[in-house]
Design a protein around this motif. Structure first.
Motif, mmCIF file in Angstrom:
data_model
loop_
_atom_site.group_PDB
_atom_site.id
_atom_site.type_symbol
_atom_site.label_atom_id
_atom_site.label_comp_id
_atom_site.label_asym_id
_atom_site.label_seq_id
_atom_site.Cartn_x
_atom_site.Cartn_y
_atom_site.Cartn_z
ATOM 1 N N LEU A 31 0.886 -1.054 -0.011
ATOM 2 C CA LEU A 31 -0.074 -0.052 0.037
ATOM 3 C C LEU A 31 0.942 1.127 0.005
ATOM 4 N N GLU A 32 1.796 1.345 0.821
ATOM 5 C CA GLU A 32 2.724 2.265 0.993
ATOM 6 C C GLU A 32 3.528 2.706 -0.761
ATOM 7 N N ARG A 33 3.799 1.625 -1.347
ATOM 8 C CA ARG A 33 4.441 1.883 -2.282
ATOM 9 C C ARG A 33 3.491 2.343 -3.741
ATOM 10 N N ALA A 34 2.060 1.814 -3.508
ATOM 11 C CA ALA A 34 1.096 1.890 -4.448
ATOM 12 C C ALA A 34 0.769 3.638 -3.998
ATOM 13 N N GLN A 35 0.768 3.949 -2.971
ATOM 14 C CA GLN A 35 0.222 5.462 -2.488
ATOM 15 C C GLN A 35 1.471 6.397 -3.258
ATOM 16 N N GLN A 36 2.765 6.006 -3.057
ATOM 17 C CA GLN A 36 3.760 6.532 -3.728
ATOM 18 C C GLN A 36 3.683 6.884 -5.165
ATOM 19 N N ALA A 84 -2.989 8.666 -11.797
ATOM 20 C CA ALA A 84 -3.126 7.691 -12.829
ATOM 21 C C ALA A 84 -2.746 6.232 -12.477
ATOM 22 N N PHE A 85 -2.013 6.052 -11.431
ATOM 23 C CA PHE A 85 -1.948 4.785 -10.748
ATOM 24 C C PHE A 85 -2.727 4.792 -9.518
ATOM 25 N N ASP A 86 -3.627 3.908 -9.099
ATOM 26 C CA ASP A 86 -4.536 3.989 -8.180
ATOM 27 C C ASP A 86 -5.176 2.873 -7.780
ATOM 28 N N VAL A 87 -4.804 2.210 -6.823
ATOM 29 C CA VAL A 87 -5.120 0.808 -6.119
ATOM 30 C C VAL A 87 -6.622 0.812 -5.600
ATOM 31 N N THR A 88 -7.183 1.883 -5.515
ATOM 32 C CA THR A 88 -8.699 2.017 -5.010
ATOM 33 C C THR A 88 -9.608 2.075 -6.279
ATOM 34 N N VAL A 89 -8.945 1.626 -7.537
ATOM 35 C CA VAL A 89 -9.678 1.543 -8.590
ATOM 36 C C VAL A 89 -10.705 0.057 -8.692
ATOM 37 N N GLY A 90 -10.822 -0.501 -7.722
ATOM 38 C CA GLY A 90 -11.205 -1.963 -7.819
ATOM 39 C C GLY A 90 -13.003 -1.904 -8.262
ATOM 40 N N PRO A 91 -13.364 -0.807 -7.865
ATOM 41 C CA PRO A 91 -15.134 -0.853 -8.329
ATOM 42 C C PRO A 91 -15.173 -0.616 -9.673
ATOM 43 N N LEU A 92 -14.249 0.074 -10.144
ATOM 44 C CA LEU A 92 -14.196 0.167 -11.856
ATOM 45 C C LEU A 92 -13.600 -0.872 -12.415
ATOM 46 N N ALA A 144 -17.322 7.407 -7.994
ATOM 47 C CA ALA A 144 -17.328 8.034 -6.718
ATOM 48 C C ALA A 144 -16.768 7.333 -5.518
ATOM 49 N N ARG A 145 -16.630 6.081 -5.544
ATOM 50 C CA ARG A 145 -15.744 5.132 -4.671
ATOM 51 C C ARG A 145 -14.346 4.939 -4.910
ATOM 52 N N VAL A 146 -13.943 5.559 -5.888
ATOM 53 C CA VAL A 146 -12.412 5.380 -6.381
ATOM 54 C C VAL A 146 -11.827 6.893 -5.893
ATOM 55 N N GLY A 147 -10.465 6.853 -5.648
ATOM 56 C CA GLY A 147 -9.682 7.933 -5.444
ATOM 57 C C GLY A 147 -8.660 7.812 -4.473
ATOM 58 N N TYR A 148 -7.387 7.966 -4.650
ATOM 59 C CA TYR A 148 -6.217 7.407 -3.929
ATOM 60 C C TYR A 148 -6.276 8.373 -2.690
ATOM 61 N N LYS A 149 -6.694 9.493 -2.733
ATOM 62 C CA LYS A 149 -6.812 10.391 -1.479
ATOM 63 C C LYS A 149 -7.859 9.740 -0.511
ATOM 64 N N ALA A 171 -4.357 1.471 7.971
ATOM 65 C CA ALA A 171 -4.941 2.280 6.866
ATOM 66 C C ALA A 171 -6.413 2.411 7.040
ATOM 67 N N GLU A 172 -6.884 3.487 6.541
ATOM 68 C CA GLU A 172 -8.393 3.792 6.495
ATOM 69 C C GLU A 172 -8.846 4.175 4.989
ATOM 70 N N LEU A 173 -10.056 3.688 4.704
ATOM 71 C CA LEU A 173 -10.857 3.926 3.650
ATOM 72 C C LEU A 173 -11.976 4.812 3.852
ATOM 73 N N LEU A 174 -11.877 5.991 3.243
ATOM 74 C CA LEU A 174 -12.828 6.914 3.887
ATOM 75 C C LEU A 174 -14.056 7.012 3.344
ATOM 76 N N VAL A 175 -14.309 6.344 2.133
ATOM 77 C CA VAL A 175 -15.552 6.690 1.422
ATOM 78 C C VAL A 175 -16.295 5.262 1.425
ATOM 79 N N PRO A 176 -17.630 4.945 1.594
ATOM 80 C CA PRO A 176 -18.275 3.654 1.592
ATOM 81 C C PRO A 176 -18.225 3.195 0.437
ATOM 82 N N GLU A 177 -18.121 1.610 0.524
ATOM 83 C CA GLU A 177 -18.007 0.692 -0.918
ATOM 84 C C GLU A 177 -17.043 0.816 -1.699
#
Length: 339
Positions: free
Chosen positions: A100-105, A113-121, A145-150, A161-167
């Protein structure tokens, strides 16, 4: 993700072997792990040593699958995704933290452009490939709306680690397998086996070169269109290589190709027919860069590579009817076989 790199036959050189090298034998082991074919090639003194080392490496990959899989609902990654939007900062294991740390870097450097929160898409476009129909704009907007590395918050002091947005749904497909490849090599080296090549569905990390060779002989395959540049043969030693493209995982709808690689910023599968190959210091970096280049495009993507110490990239693409061929400045320094 299926990849298109393959280790080829040995290349002989007129170099004298040391007695230790002459005593080594080549062993190859294959096993399905993380839903993908993993292959270990190594030089060891005997079969018992080689087999025990390979089993230890495969065991390490199996453990990592239990942590990093987005298919297994009971994996550590899936359990983390299930906490999204609940205001929970979740302690994570060392392995998940590293990935996760490398992914966020990479996410920060690439502006998403690189974003591991892209799962829903990613899941949305998997269904599109299965049904052979495009997602509706409304459904794409809902998943975006469920995606975004921030929306993935990491606390380096407490390793939470905390995921700030539902789903939300994390998808480490771009680097989890590659981390496992690197870790398998580390296990082998801990057992004294340094002349090794480990591949996970084609992405590879090499240790020391085989006896009497400049490196492990690897084919960088060409784009699957008439007139594409021929494959290059490179030698890999204490480096990693990865390739991303749409040759095998794509869908064609209305005469247009859509890749399995999704742009997190638009929510659309990439339509650029391309192959991106990167050589880097480790396999996680190599595949992280191939994905980033694929999303950013060759111009911005190659600048990203130039700003990554030691990385080199080779891109062949056919955005329209004309083949384009570009390389980063360090690609010329990658050892290659004569054409």
């Amino acid at each position: 993700m299926r990849r298109i790199l393959a280790a080829l036959a040995a290349f002989s050189l007129t170099v004298l072997s040391s007695p230790a090298d002459e005593a080594l034998q080549k062993f190859v082991y294959e096993k399905a792990e993380m839903g993908l074919p993993f292959r270990i090639s190594m030089y060891a003194k005997d079969e018992a040593t080689a087999k025990a080392a390979a089993e230890a490496a495969f065991d390490r990959v199996a453990v990592l699958n239990s942590i990093l899989s987005d298919y297994d609902s009971d994996s550590e990654l899936s359990r983390l995704s299930q906490t999204s939007g609940q205001g929970k900062a979740v302690p994570v294991s060392t392995d998940l933290w590293r990935v996760l740390e490398r992914a966020q870097q990479y996410a920060v450097r690439s502006d998403g452009a690189f974003d591991v929160t892209v799962g829903p898409l990613v899941n949305l476009w998997r269904r599109a490939r299965h049904k052979q129909e495009l997602p509706t704009p409304e459904l794409i907007a809902e998943m975006k709306a469920r995606v975004g590395y921030k929306n993935l918050r990491l606390d380096p002091e407490h390793h939470t680690a905390e995921l700030l947005v539902p789903e939300m749904r994390l998808d480490l497909g771009a680097i989890a397998k590659n981390y496992a490849v690197d870790e398998a090599v580390a296990v082998l080296k801990q057992r004294g086996i340094t002349r090794v090549l480990v591949g996970g569905s084609g992405d590879m990390t090499a240790g020391d070169a085989p006896p009497d060779q400049p490196g492990w002989r690897i084919e960088v395959a060409p784009l699957d269109v008439p007139g594409a540049p021929p494959p290059q043969i490179i030698y890999l030693k204490n480096r990693s290589i990865a390739t991303s493209g749409d040759m095998f995982q794509r869908v064609e709808i209305g005469g247009k190709r859509y890749s399995h690689i999704v742009d997190p910023r638009t929510g659309i599968g990439l339509t650029d027919h391309s192959l991106v190959t990167v050589v880097a210091s480790d396999c996680m970096a190599a595949n992280g860069l191939t994905t980033t280049i694929s999303v950013l495009g060759p111009e911005r993507g190659l600048k990203f590579v130039e700003d990554t110490p030691g990385a080199a990239a080779h891109v062949v693409r056919m955005p329209d009817d004309k083949i384009q061929f570009v390389e980063s400045s360090r690609w010329k320094d990658v050892p290659k076989a004569a054409p």
